[in-house]
Design a protein around this motif. Structure first.
Motif, short mmCIF file in Angstrom:
data_model
loop_
_atom_site.label_atom_id
_atom_site.label_comp_id
_atom_site.label_asym_id
_atom_site.label_seq_id
_atom_site.Cartn_x
_atom_site.Cartn_y
_atom_site.Cartn_z
N ARG A 153 -7.04 6.98 -3.05
CA ARG A 153 -7.19 7.36 -1.64
C ARG A 153 -8.55 7.00 -1.07
O ARG A 153 -8.68 6.77 0.13
N LYS A 154 -9.57 6.95 -1.92
CA LYS A 154 -10.90 6.61 -1.42
C LYS A 154 -11.06 5.10 -1.25
O LYS A 154 -12.04 4.64 -0.66
N GLY A 155 -10.11 4.31 -1.78
CA GLY A 155 -10.17 2.86 -1.66
C GLY A 155 -9.10 2.34 -0.71
O GLY A 155 -8.73 3.00 0.26
N LYS A 156 -8.58 1.17 -1.01
CA LYS A 156 -7.57 0.55 -0.15
C LYS A 156 -6.17 1.08 -0.44
O LYS A 156 -5.19 0.67 0.18
N GLY A 157 -6.10 2.01 -1.34
CA GLY A 157 -4.83 2.54 -1.83
C GLY A 157 -4.89 2.57 -3.33
O GLY A 157 -5.88 2.19 -3.95
N GLY A 158 -3.83 3.02 -3.95
CA GLY A 158 -3.79 3.08 -5.40
C GLY A 158 -2.39 2.80 -5.86
O GLY A 158 -1.80 1.78 -5.52
N PHE A 159 -1.83 3.71 -6.64
CA PHE A 159 -0.42 3.56 -7.00
C PHE A 159 0.45 3.67 -5.75
O PHE A 159 1.51 3.05 -5.66
N TYR A 160 -0.01 4.45 -4.79
CA TYR A 160 0.62 4.52 -3.47
C TYR A 160 -0.38 4.00 -2.44
O TYR A 160 -1.59 4.11 -2.62
N ARG A 161 0.13 3.43 -1.36
CA ARG A 161 -0.78 2.99 -0.30
C ARG A 161 -0.05 2.99 1.03
O ARG A 161 1.19 2.98 1.10
N LEU A 162 -0.84 3.01 2.11
CA LEU A 162 -0.34 2.79 3.46
C LEU A 162 -0.63 1.34 3.83
O LEU A 162 -1.79 0.93 3.89
N ASN A 163 0.39 0.56 4.07
CA ASN A 163 0.23 -0.85 4.45
C ASN A 163 -0.01 -0.91 5.95
O ASN A 163 0.93 -0.85 6.74
N ARG A 164 -1.27 -0.98 6.34
CA ARG A 164 -1.61 -0.95 7.77
C ARG A 164 -1.14 -2.20 8.49
O ARG A 164 -0.90 -2.17 9.70
N ALA A 165 -1.00 -3.29 7.77
CA ALA A 165 -0.49 -4.52 8.39
C ALA A 165 0.97 -4.37 8.80
O ALA A 165 1.46 -5.11 9.64
N GLU A 166 1.65 -3.42 8.18
CA GLU A 166 3.06 -3.17 8.50
C GLU A 166 3.23 -1.84 9.22
O GLU A 166 4.24 -1.15 9.04
N GLY A 167 2.23 -1.47 10.01
CA GLY A 167 2.33 -0.22 10.78
C GLY A 167 2.26 1.02 9.93
O GLY A 167 3.01 1.97 10.13
N LYS A 168 1.34 1.02 8.95
CA LYS A 168 1.15 2.16 8.05
C LYS A 168 2.41 2.48 7.25
O LYS A 168 2.75 3.65 7.02
N ALA A 169 3.10 1.43 6.83
CA ALA A 169 4.29 1.62 6.00
C ALA A 169 3.88 2.17 4.64
O ALA A 169 2.90 1.72 4.03
N LYS A 170 4.61 3.18 4.14
CA LYS A 170 4.32 3.77 2.83
C LYS A 170 4.87 2.86 1.74
O LYS A 170 6.05 2.49 1.75
N GLU A 171 3.99 2.50 0.79
CA GLU A 171 4.38 1.62 -0.28
C GLU A 171 3.97 2.19 -1.63
O GLU A 171 3.07 3.04 -1.71
N ALA A 172 4.62 1.73 -2.66
CA ALA A 172 4.31 2.13 -4.04
C ALA A 172 4.26 0.89 -4.90
O ALA A 172 4.95 -0.10 -4.62
N ILE A 173 3.46 0.92 -5.95
CA ILE A 173 3.34 -0.25 -6.81
C ILE A 173 4.44 -0.25 -7.86
O ILE A 173 4.87 0.80 -8.34
N ASP A 174 4.94 -1.42 -8.15
CA ASP A 174 5.93 -1.59 -9.20
C ASP A 174 5.16 -1.83 -10.50
O ASP A 174 4.42 -2.81 -10.62
N LEU A 175 5.33 -0.97 -11.47
CA LEU A 175 4.56 -1.07 -12.71
C LEU A 175 4.93 -2.31 -13.53
O LEU A 175 4.15 -2.75 -14.37
N THR A 176 6.10 -2.86 -13.27
CA THR A 176 6.54 -4.04 -14.03
C THR A 176 6.00 -5.32 -13.42
O THR A 176 5.45 -6.19 -14.11
#
Length: 773
Positions: free
Chosen positions: A285-308
């Motif tokens: 949260r203190k950076g650009k996101g982590g395992f979860y992030r808000l994609n501001r380029a896509e209108g703050k779309a909620k995203e999650a990282i795929d571990l694979t």
């Protein structure tokens, strides 16, 4: 026992500055020192900058901005002499033994006899910290391991060395308990102590197993979260909150200090994806996101990282069949024949087995390990309480099937529970196989203990009345989130009559995470949707009547809130004779957020308080404006100290720092009011009338034009302005309490029939967020 009246903190980084802020929250003067920056014009710039950041931080490290005045900044080259007046000196500098020992030598040269020195380290053994230092210093030295953020995390791990004076440990423990509000857990001088050693192992197990099993992180958080009584952040959400960049350092420290054969080594391995995320600034949260992030380029779309794949994708809503089928049974989840069930056991089976191995190593008492995880990681139940839920015999058999070690404490249990109740006494298992009584510290009274031997005096589905001894009764909310409904109001009315006949005083208190979130909106929406407006109006009228009866009862009533006290939960406090609040109490009249106004006397009580306690300029307008500002903006006090500034609490109301001591303090306050108690005199009001309403409407319209208020905000605020200005009155007319209550009822009844209000209520119930219509 010595007292701690002045503290110094050396190291103005995130932890050191946060510790200093919390000492100031306790009303204790504190010196904050750091290095002198190279070529700095201000030699104390580091400490001063830290205080400035504290004042801007959210969540706020200070409970009140006024507390910042108790922090004196300085530097370690010019101001070490200030330590001579300090009773406790806390070192919170970088984790380097050479720098710490060099600092200790300088501290020892200036500190007074008997002053206590502690380190906030969590990685360097105490024996190493004092190695080679004078015996006098070692006798006054210990470790006080705070958790971040220091204001909000209740755990404090205390480690004493072989030479540490018992009096020093007792003095610091009492100060941390009573003044700082900490749950003090005594640990042995072992790597990571208790909470970090076990907590990091748990987190590492969850991450490693998710990678190995290709578990989506949303599913992992749903599995290793609420089913175990763990916060809804789960594991990956928690790591985002803590910061991914911190974990490699903590993991490396544990791996380097734990003995060979420790279970943690099985989990310590490189994680290329996490290393890549950190390198690219995805630290949480203190950076650009982590395992979860808000994609501001896509209108703050909620995203999650795929571990694979290592790529971000749209965040999904976790829908784990095993969790739904298991319900409240942890055993069923662990036995579920699915990827989710196997993941749950792989993580928690290992974590609970490791917790059992720590008994006799990190701590001798299982309750210390449970308390460390409850307070350090916000688990609802500690690991041994979870094992009791599973059944010790079941758990041991499951460990043996999985090839996991069975710790000596599990063998000593021989299938018996770790905790038991015998004739109303709480007992806990010891390593020798015997049980010892669990005794609360002096000054701690828990309703959970009362319930072990007592039955409620009165009870229904939403509330209970308990006898807590010495002629004091305790009224407890028991509904979901302690929301208030007709059953709550009904039992409160019956309780007032019961207490008047059989008790001396009443305390309103519960041990939920929130005191009360206010009225049950779901019931209100249901009634409105079937046009049962008469039922809603009856509830408002009955609530006003019962709260008024509470206020004018012939016995003292003490409100004892902790957590959120919103809407109707705030209003019940406003009608109490006195309040003893936990320091972390968040009070507010937030009804405008759902398109309503306070209807149970909140408007009337805030007018009365600003009129009598506000120390405002003379005239009818200042109290009206203050009440309007607070209620129309749904202002919530972010601490009990701030609640005093907003007059949700009176200047005479008490604040308890330690949550465990709240009920005992409230009971003591209630008993102190009994002799000669007289209910308050009813207030009267001279309110300014329609001209004042016009002024308030104009102010809100100005905010609407600036985009700071919506069209429906103006509608709700206008209804509020009618109440606070007195309706069709003028300043020469005297209004009674009942006159203002009638204005509240009328305004509330009008708003609850409005489509805009119903939209707000529905949106709040669906999303948990206010609708800006």
């Amino acid at each position: 026992m010595a007292e701690i009246n002045k503290v110094a903190v050396i190291g103005a980084g995130v932890m050191g500055a946060g510790i200093a802020a919390h000492v100031a929250n306790a009303g204790v003067p504190v010196i904050l020192l750091d290095i002198v920056p190279k070529d700095a014009a201000d030699r104390s710039a580091v400490a001063k900058g830290a205080i400035e950041r504290l004042l801007k931080a959210d969540p706020a490290p200070f409970m009140s901005k006024a507390a910042a005045r108790l922090v004196t900044p300085g530097n370690v080259e010019d101001d070490l002499g200030l330590l001579a007046d300090c009773d406790l000196i806390i070192e919170a500098i970088v984790e380097r033994l050479d720098l710490k020992q060099s600092l200790y030598a300088k501290i020892d040269a200036v500190r007074k006899d008997g002053s206590i020195v502690s380190s906030n380290t969590s990685t360097i053994p105490l024996a190493a910290l004092v190695g080679g230092l004078p015996e006098r210093f070692a006798g006054d030295f210990l470790i006080t391991h705070f958790f971040n953020p220091p204001r909000y995390m209740r755990l404090l791990e205390v480690v004493a060395g072989a030479a540490t004076r018992p009096e020093a440990v007792a003095t610091v423990s009492q100060f941390a308990d009573h003044r700082l509000g900490k749950g003090v857990v005594r640990c042995k001088d072992r790597p990571g102590f208790i909470a970090n050693r076990l907590g990091v192992t748990w987190l590492q197990a969850a991450v490693v197993e998710a990678f190995d099993r290709a578990i989506d992180i949303e599913d992992a958080d749903a599995i290793i979260g609420r089913p175990m009584g763990i916060p809804k952040t789960g594991v990956f959400g928690l790591l985002d909150l803590v910061g991914l960049d911190l974990m490699p350092h903590v993991n490396a420290s544990l791996a380097g200090s734990l003995p060979a054969g420790d279970m943690f080594h099985d989990l310590y391995r490189p994680a290329p994806l996490i290393e890549k995320m950190i390198a690219e600034g995805y630290t949480g949260r203190k950076g650009k996101g982590g395992f979860y992030r808000l994609n501001r380029a896509e209108g703050k779309a909620k995203e999650a990282i795929d571990l694979t794949t290592g790529a971000y994708r749209p965040q999904k809503k976790a829908d784990v069949e095993a969790v739904k089928e298991a319900g409240r049974s942890l055993g069923k989840l662990f036995e579920h024949d699915s990827a989710a069930g196997r993941y749950a056991w792989a993580v928690m089976g290992r974590t609970l087995a490791y917790a059992a191995l720590l008994v006799g190593d990190a701590a001798d008492e299982i309750e210390a390990i449970d308390e460390a995880m409850r307070l350090g990681y916000n688990w609802k139940k500690g690991p041994f309480e979870l094992i009791d839920d599973l059944g010790v015999a079941w758990f041991v058999a499951a460990l043996e099937r999985s090839g996991l070690p069975v710790a000596p404490i599990l063998t000593a249990a021989a299938g018996r529970p770790f905790y038991r109740v015998v004739e109303g006494r709480r007992e806990v298992l010891r390593l020798d196989g015997g049980y010892a009584e669990l005794v609360r510290p002096d000054g701690v009274l828990m309703l959970a203990d009362v319930k072990l031997t007592a039955k409620p005096v009165l009870k229904n589905g939403s509330a209970s009345l308990w006898d807590i001894g010495d002629g004091v009764a305790c009224f407890e909310f028991t509904s979901k989130m302690n929301s208030l409904d007709p059953d709550t109001i009904d039992l409160l009315q019956k309780s007032i009559r019961k207490v008047a006949k059989e008790f001396k005083a009443l305390v309103i208190y519960n041990e939920g995470s929130q005191f009360s979130v206010g009225a049950n909106l779901g019931l209100a929406l249901f009634a409105a949707n079937i046009a049962a407006f008469a039922e809603i109006e009856n509830l408002i009228a009955s609530g006003q009547a019962v709260y008024k009866a509470l206020k004018y009862a012939k016995f003292p009533v003490v409100g004892a809130p902790s957590g959120m006290a919103l809407g109707g939960g705030c209003e019940i406090l406003l009608h109490c004779s006195a309040i003893q609040a936990h320091a972390e109490t968040y009070v507010g009249l937030v009804e405008v957020g759902v398109g309503l106004i306070p209807g149970w006397g909140g408007c009337k009580e805030m007018l009365a308080r600003w009129q009598s306690l506000g120390r405002l300029p003379n005239g009818p307008m200042p109290p009206v404006i203050k009440a309007f500002e607070t209620i129309s903006t749904a202002t919530v006090a972010k601490s009990a100290a701030e609640a005093k500034e907003l007059l949700f609490l009176r200047p005479s109301d008490g604040i308890t720092m330690n949550r465990y001591r709240l009920l005992a303090d409230a009971k003591a306050k209630a008993l102190s009011l009994v002799e000669g108690y007289q209910p308050p005199a009813p207030p009267t009001f001279r309110l300014p009338g329609p001209s004042a309403k016009v002024g308030m409407d104009m102010a809100v319209d100005g905010f609407r034009r600036l985009g700071k208020a919506t069209a429906y905000d103006a509608v709700v605020s206008s209804a509020l302005a009618v109440v606070l200005s007195g309706g069709d009155t003028d300043v020469i007319a005297e209004l009674s309490e009942d006159d203002v209550l009638e204005l509240e009822r009328t305004a509330f009844a009008g708003l609850v029939k409005s489509a805009g209000t119903l939209d707000r209520i529905e949106h709040m119930l669906m999303t948990g967020k206010p609708l800006r219509n």
